[in-house]
Design an enzyme around this catalytic site. Structure first.
Site, short mmCIF file in Angstrom:
data_model
loop_
_atom_site.label_atom_id
_atom_site.label_comp_id
_atom_site.label_asym_id
_atom_site.label_seq_id
_atom_site.Cartn_x
_atom_site.Cartn_y
_atom_site.Cartn_z
N TYR A 155 -9.63 -9.99 9.94
CA TYR A 155 -9.64 -10.82 8.73
C TYR A 155 -9.60 -12.30 9.07
O TYR A 155 -9.99 -13.15 8.28
CB TYR A 155 -8.46 -10.46 7.82
N GLN A 205 0.82 -1.22 0.00
CA GLN A 205 0.00 0.00 0.00
C GLN A 205 0.85 1.27 0.00
O GLN A 205 0.32 2.37 -0.05
CB GLN A 205 -0.91 0.01 1.23
N HIS A 228 -1.63 0.73 5.71
CA HIS A 228 -2.39 1.75 6.47
C HIS A 228 -1.63 3.06 6.65
O HIS A 228 -1.10 3.35 7.72
CB HIS A 228 -2.81 1.20 7.84
N GLU A 282 -16.22 3.24 8.05
CA GLU A 282 -17.00 4.29 8.71
C GLU A 282 -16.99 5.61 7.93
O GLU A 282 -15.98 5.97 7.33
CB GLU A 282 -16.42 4.59 10.11
N TYR A 286 -12.58 8.67 17.83
CA TYR A 286 -13.51 7.93 16.97
C TYR A 286 -13.49 6.43 17.24
O TYR A 286 -14.09 5.66 16.50
CB TYR A 286 -13.29 8.33 15.51
#
Lengths: 366, 158
Positions: A258, A81, A143, A237, A247
């Protein structure tokens, strides 16, 4: 009476669905982009597109891709990523020509998200400055967050991720993992940030308790900052971000791991801000915008969330500041959508996420 | 019971035991981390989450441990026959090694740095390996060849 009303509503639904499907046309504006990540619109009609593999491309007003990538980019950590992510123009770009980039910086063993800015002069980057590097550096390539929005006071908010293995750190105010940070455009810390003065807290933090925030949009008209974040299996979300709020990740989530393991027994806890909505199963939201254009009057003020897993764009209707239902768009493409932007011409622009990625332009069918 | 079905049953029970223990361990380490962050963890929440993980997570771990055990346990049985005094140590180590190898392979293949949350710390990895050791010990116990000593009959003894 009630039954006939329901029947009428059902008829209206069935009639309106095919009409909606014909309301737009999707044009390929540019192609041959390698895993494009973000698009920004230059005042002269050209566009900038980042490719995750570490290239910044200029797209001419006619959609042709300049064969030479923009020179002057920094070294980018590219893996899984990780790579070059966001490009955004300064709110005063016409005057100062600053553009902002986010990218993964470091090595496989020690990396995190970095924010930098540079001036675009003669299609080259000049005056390159590193503004911020999320701390601590961590291993792996997952991430990063990486999206930017500018608030009303022209400070910028940058979304970050928890690095996957460090989810509990999203609750730790001492670092940047799993946070949204707010910075002045020169990288300094605004003195009215919510955790300023709190002992041991990172002063850049604007909100905490996030997993991997890849969409953020500031609605200047209503002074609302929306963001969305990836959940694990389920629990993506959409949040309304307010300074200093927590949050909840990973204390409260609608998702599971997962592996099938529970991440938390809780979907809500006192002191944690609940999402406006959650997507379970996951759609993998990758970019967020709000439509304000002239080509689609029905879409005015609606949020649009690009998705990777669902291969769609979610249109989230907003009426009087309240969410009023969703519509799944562009599934017929069957492609992961990495970015969605409301263009200055009123069209909706999409980037498809694959090695032969495209920039698509959504316009009315007529 | 003849040798092959007995070994197969021992193998399946070893996988089952290792997975159940690993699932309980995974749940408790995760809940401990949440508790450290301030989440309340009353007994009913703890038990309920443990049960949900036995349904949701244990099958994933069963797959991983089965793959690891498939190589490790026959090798352990072969070594144990040749080194009877070290039999139980061999099974303890082979079970731990099987889980370590399976976790390492899963992490290499999976897109995320670490697939199983408990495996993110050395303590967690050792805990999961210990669950593998217990499973392997069960295999060693159930898979043992039972030797019958021929007793002389009373007439022969006369």
């Amino acid at each position: 009476m009630l039954r006939s009303t329901r029947a009428l509503m059902l008829c209206a639904l069935f009639v309106s669905t095919p009409l909606l499907a014909l309301d737009y046309r999707i044009e390929t504006f540019s192609e041959g982009l390698e895993n494009p990540w973000a698009v920004a619109f230059l005042p002269d009609g050209r566009l900038l597109v980042t490719e995750r593999v570490g290239r910044l491309r200029i797209i001419e007003a006619d959609g042709s891709v300049d064969p030479e990538p923009v020179a002057g980019l920094p070294e980018v950590f590219i893996a899984a990523q990780a790579g070059l992510m966001e490009v955004a123009l300064d709110p005063d770009y016409s005057d100062n020509r600053w553009l902002y980039l986010t990218y993964a910086h470091g090595s496989q063993e020690a990396n995190n998200t970095r924010l930098a800015r540079a001036r675009l002069v003669d299609d080259e980057l000049h005056d390159f400055e590193v503004l911020f590097t999320a701390q601590p550096l961590k291993a792996g390539a997952a991430h990063y967050g990486g999206r930017i929005a500018f608030l009303a006071d022209k400070t910028l908010v940058l979304t970050l991720g928890d690095g996957f293995d460090w989810r509990e750190e999203a609750q730790n105010p001492a670092n940047h993992l799993g946070k949204i940070v707010r910075l002045n455009r020169d990288g300094s810390v605004p003195q009215d940030n919510p955790l300023i003065g709190q002992e041991g807290a990172a002063p850049e933090i604007y909100s905490l308790g996030h997993r991997n925030v890849q969409g953020i949009f500031f609605d200047a008209e209503h002074n609302r900052l929306y963001s969305h974040e990836h959940g694990p299996r389920g629990g993506d979300e959409l949040n309304l971000i307010e300074a200093g709020n927590n949050y909840g990740w990973p204390l409260a989530t609608f998702g599971i791991d997962y592996t099938g393991a529970r991440i938390s027994p809780y979907t809500e806890l006192p002191g944690l801000t609940a999402p406006l909505l959650h997507w379970t199963p996951s759609v993998a939201p990758s970019s967020l915008t709000l439509y304000r254009g002239e080509l689609f009057p029905d879409w005015q003020d609606d949020l649009f969330a690009a998705t990777l897993a669902e291969r769609s764009v979610r249109r989230i209707r907003v009426r009087d500041g309240m969410l009023a239902g969703e519509e799944i768009l562009f599934e017929e493409l069957g492609e992961r959508i990495r970015d969605v932007r409301s263009g200055p011409d009123g069209a909706l622009y999409l980037l498809t996420d694959n090695p032969q990625g495209r920039l698509l332009r959504v316009v009315p069918s007529e | 019971m003849s040798s092959k079905p007995r070994l197969l049953l021992a193998f399946l029970l070893a996988v089952l035991l290792a997975s159940l223990l690993a699932s309980i361990f995974q749940t408790q380490t995760n809940l401990a981390a949440l508790q450290a962050l301030g989440a309340p963890m009353p007994l009913d929440v703890r038990v309920g989450t443990t049960c949900l993980d036995l349904i949701g997570f244990a099958p994933t771990f069963a797959l991983l441990s089965a793959l690891g055990f498939l190589l490790a346990l026959p090798l352990a049985a072969w070594l144990a026959r040749r080194m009877p005094p070290l039999r139980w140590l061999i099974f303890v180590l082979s079970g731990a090694a099987a889980i370590w190898t399976a976790l390492a392979l899963a992490n290499a293949v999976a897109p995320m740095p670490t697939l199983i949350a408990a495996d993110r710390s050395p303590f967690g990895t050792l805990g999961l390996m210990a669950c593998g050791s217990v499973g392997a010990l069960l295999f060693g116990l159930l898979g043992r060849r039972v030797r019958y000593r021929v007793q002389p009959t009373s007439s022969e003894s006369l």
